[in-house]
Write a protein that holds these residues in place. Structure first.
Motif, PDB file in Angstrom:
ATOM      1  N   MET A  80      23.703  38.523  20.643  1.00  0.00           N
ATOM      2  CA  MET A  80      23.267  39.774  21.255  1.00  0.00           C
ATOM      3  C   MET A  80      23.854  41.030  20.650  1.00  0.00           C
ATOM      4  O   MET A  80      23.320  42.104  20.841  1.00  0.00           O
ATOM      5  N   GLY A  81      24.987  40.954  20.005  1.00  0.00           N
ATOM      6  CA  GLY A  81      25.562  42.148  19.406  1.00  0.00           C
ATOM      7  C   GLY A  81      26.807  42.643  20.121  1.00  0.00           C
ATOM      8  O   GLY A  81      27.341  41.995  21.016  1.00  0.00           O
ATOM      9  N   LEU A  82      27.237  43.838  19.734  1.00  0.00           N
ATOM     10  CA  LEU A  82      28.523  44.360  20.172  1.00  0.00           C
ATOM     11  C   LEU A  82      28.522  44.899  21.603  1.00  0.00           C
ATOM     12  O   LEU A  82      29.451  44.643  22.366  1.00  0.00           O
ATOM     13  N   PRO A  84      26.633  44.212  24.434  1.00  0.00           N
ATOM     14  CA  PRO A  84      26.716  43.188  25.475  1.00  0.00           C
ATOM     15  C   PRO A  84      28.033  42.412  25.418  1.00  0.00           C
ATOM     16  O   PRO A  84      28.560  42.012  26.455  1.00  0.00           O
ATOM     17  N   LEU A  85      28.558  42.234  24.213  1.00  0.00           N
ATOM     18  CA  LEU A  85      29.842  41.536  24.087  1.00  0.00           C
ATOM     19  C   LEU A  85      30.954  42.319  24.778  1.00  0.00           C
ATOM     20  O   LEU A  85      31.753  41.735  25.511  1.00  0.00           O
ATOM     21  N   LEU A  86      31.007  43.630  24.577  1.00  0.00           N
ATOM     22  CA  LEU A  86      32.049  44.439  25.208  1.00  0.00           C
ATOM     23  C   LEU A  86      31.946  44.415  26.732  1.00  0.00           C
ATOM     24  O   LEU A  86      32.954  44.269  27.431  1.00  0.00           O
ATOM     25  N   LEU A  87      30.741  44.550  27.250  1.00  0.00           N
ATOM     26  CA  LEU A  87      30.562  44.517  28.704  1.00  0.00           C
ATOM     27  C   LEU A  87      30.869  43.128  29.272  1.00  0.00           C
ATOM     28  O   LEU A  87      31.471  42.997  30.336  1.00  0.00           O
ATOM     29  N   THR A  88      30.469  42.082  28.550  1.00  0.00           N
ATOM     30  CA  THR A  88      30.741  40.724  29.005  1.00  0.00           C
ATOM     31  C   THR A  88      32.226  40.407  28.935  1.00  0.00           C
ATOM     32  O   THR A  88      32.778  39.758  29.829  1.00  0.00           O
ATOM     33  N   LEU A  89      32.889  40.868  27.887  1.00  0.00           N
ATOM     34  CA  LEU A  89      34.325  40.667  27.765  1.00  0.00           C
ATOM     35  C   LEU A  89      35.065  41.369  28.895  1.00  0.00           C
ATOM     36  O   LEU A  89      35.971  40.796  29.512  1.00  0.00           O
ATOM     37  N   LEU A  90      34.676  42.595  29.188  1.00  0.00           N
ATOM     38  CA  LEU A  90      35.281  43.326  30.293  1.00  0.00           C
ATOM     39  C   LEU A  90      35.054  42.592  31.614  1.00  0.00           C
ATOM     40  O   LEU A  90      35.978  42.439  32.415  1.00  0.00           O
ATOM     41  N   ALA A  91      33.835  42.135  31.844  1.00  0.00           N
ATOM     42  CA  ALA A  91      33.531  41.425  33.083  1.00  0.00           C
ATOM     43  C   ALA A  91      34.325  40.126  33.191  1.00  0.00           C
ATOM     44  O   ALA A  91      34.832  39.783  34.261  1.00  0.00           O
ATOM     45  N   THR A  92      34.466  39.409  32.093  1.00  0.00           N
ATOM     46  CA  THR A  92      35.208  38.152  32.095  1.00  0.00           C
ATOM     47  C   THR A  92      36.674  38.386  32.419  1.00  0.00           C
ATOM     48  O   THR A  92      37.255  37.682  33.262  1.00  0.00           O
ATOM     49  N   LEU A  93      37.283  39.351  31.763  1.00  0.00           N
ATOM     50  CA  LEU A  93      38.695  39.642  32.018  1.00  0.00           C
ATOM     51  C   LEU A  93      38.915  40.143  33.441  1.00  0.00           C
ATOM     52  O   LEU A  93      39.855  39.724  34.120  1.00  0.00           O
ATOM     53  N   LEU A  94      38.044  41.033  33.890  1.00  0.00           N
ATOM     54  CA  LEU A  94      38.184  41.577  35.239  1.00  0.00           C
ATOM     55  C   LEU A  94      37.945  40.510  36.303  1.00  0.00           C
ATOM     56  O   LEU A  94      38.660  40.470  37.309  1.00  0.00           O
ATOM     57  N   LEU A  95      36.973  39.638  36.092  1.00  0.00           N
ATOM     58  CA  LEU A  95      36.706  38.587  37.071  1.00  0.00           C
ATOM     59  C   LEU A  95      37.893  37.648  37.201  1.00  0.00           C
ATOM     60  O   LEU A  95      38.313  37.310  38.315  1.00  0.00           O
ATOM     61  N   SER A  96      38.454  37.240  36.089  1.00  0.00           N
ATOM     62  CA  SER A  96      39.625  36.358  36.132  1.00  0.00           C
ATOM     63  C   SER A  96      40.793  37.034  36.841  1.00  0.00           C
ATOM     64  O   SER A  96      41.474  36.425  37.663  1.00  0.00           O
ATOM     65  N   ALA A  97      41.018  38.306  36.532  1.00  0.00           N
ATOM     66  CA  ALA A  97      42.107  39.043  37.177  1.00  0.00           C
ATOM     67  C   ALA A  97      41.854  39.223  38.668  1.00  0.00           C
ATOM     68  O   ALA A  97      42.769  39.057  39.490  1.00  0.00           O
ATOM     69  N   CYS A  98      40.616  39.535  39.052  1.00  0.00           N
ATOM     70  CA  CYS A  98      40.283  39.727  40.468  1.00  0.00           C
ATOM     71  C   CYS A  98      40.446  38.437  41.261  1.00  0.00           C
ATOM     72  O   CYS A  98      40.941  38.458  42.394  1.00  0.00           O
ATOM     73  N   ILE A  99      40.042  37.319  40.688  1.00  0.00           N
ATOM     74  CA  ILE A  99      40.187  36.041  41.383  1.00  0.00           C
ATOM     75  C   ILE A  99      41.663  35.736  41.642  1.00  0.00           C
ATOM     76  O   ILE A  99      42.056  35.414  42.764  1.00  0.00           O
ATOM     77  N   ASP A 100      42.476  35.854  40.619  1.00  0.00           N
ATOM     78  CA  ASP A 100      43.897  35.538  40.775  1.00  0.00           C
ATOM     79  C   ASP A 100      44.615  36.549  41.661  1.00  0.00           C
ATOM     80  O   ASP A 100      45.448  36.180  42.489  1.00  0.00           O
ATOM     81  N   LEU A 101      44.296  37.829  41.522  1.00  0.00           N
ATOM     82  CA  LEU A 101      44.932  38.857  42.342  1.00  0.00           C
ATOM     83  C   LEU A 101      44.537  38.734  43.808  1.00  0.00           C
ATOM     84  O   LEU A 101      45.392  38.792  44.700  1.00  0.00           O
ATOM     85  N   ALA A 102      43.246  38.540  44.064  1.00  0.00           N
ATOM     86  CA  ALA A 102      42.793  38.404  45.448  1.00  0.00           C
ATOM     87  C   ALA A 102      43.326  37.117  46.082  1.00  0.00           C
ATOM     88  O   ALA A 102      43.648  37.102  47.274  1.00  0.00           O
TER      89      ALA A 102
END
Length: 122
Positions: A80-82, A84-102
């Motif tokens: 897909m290119g750069l 979507p990769l940046l948005l997906t990377l941000l979502a992946t990192l934030l989701l992992s952090a939100c799960i563990d923090l919550a």
């Protein structure tokens, strides 16, 4: 820079970024508060991460989600290119952090597993 921002420019990119932040925070909260405490494995990577965290208690659900998303991020970049990769990377990192923090900060809802499944899915 135009390749990252897309045809909508800065406004569209920032709006997408806002929706990614809000969506991943809500999904992370739902997983941590409703599905994980009730041993419910939702579909996709988060469900597989929940099941693997159950089998390996020393690795958290958020860490498993991050590990399992690496091949998907590579596929996203190649296909897909750069942008979507940046948005997906941000979502992946934030989701992992939100799960563990919550999971660490909020109590899990365990009174009614059916209600937890509905609320976690909604």
């Amino acid at each position: 820079m135009k390749k990252i921002l897309g045809p909508k420019g800065w406004g569209g990119f920032l709006l997408d970024l806002l929706f990614v932040l809000i969506g991943t925070a809500l999904v992370g909260l739902a997983i941590a508060v409703f599905t994980v405490p009730n041993d419910i494995a939702p579909g996709g990577v988060s469900g597989l991460a929940t099941a693997l965290a159950y089998l390996t208690p020393h690795i958290s659900v958020g860490a498993w989600a991050l590990i399992l998303n690496v091949p998907l991020l590579l596929a996203c970049w190649r296909r897909m290119g750069l942008r979507p990769l940046l948005l997906t990377l941000l979502a992946t990192l934030l989701l992992s952090a939100c799960i563990d923090l919550a999971s660490a900060l909020l109590p899990g809802y365990t009174n009614n597993p059916l209600l937890a499944a509905v609320a976690g899915g909604a």
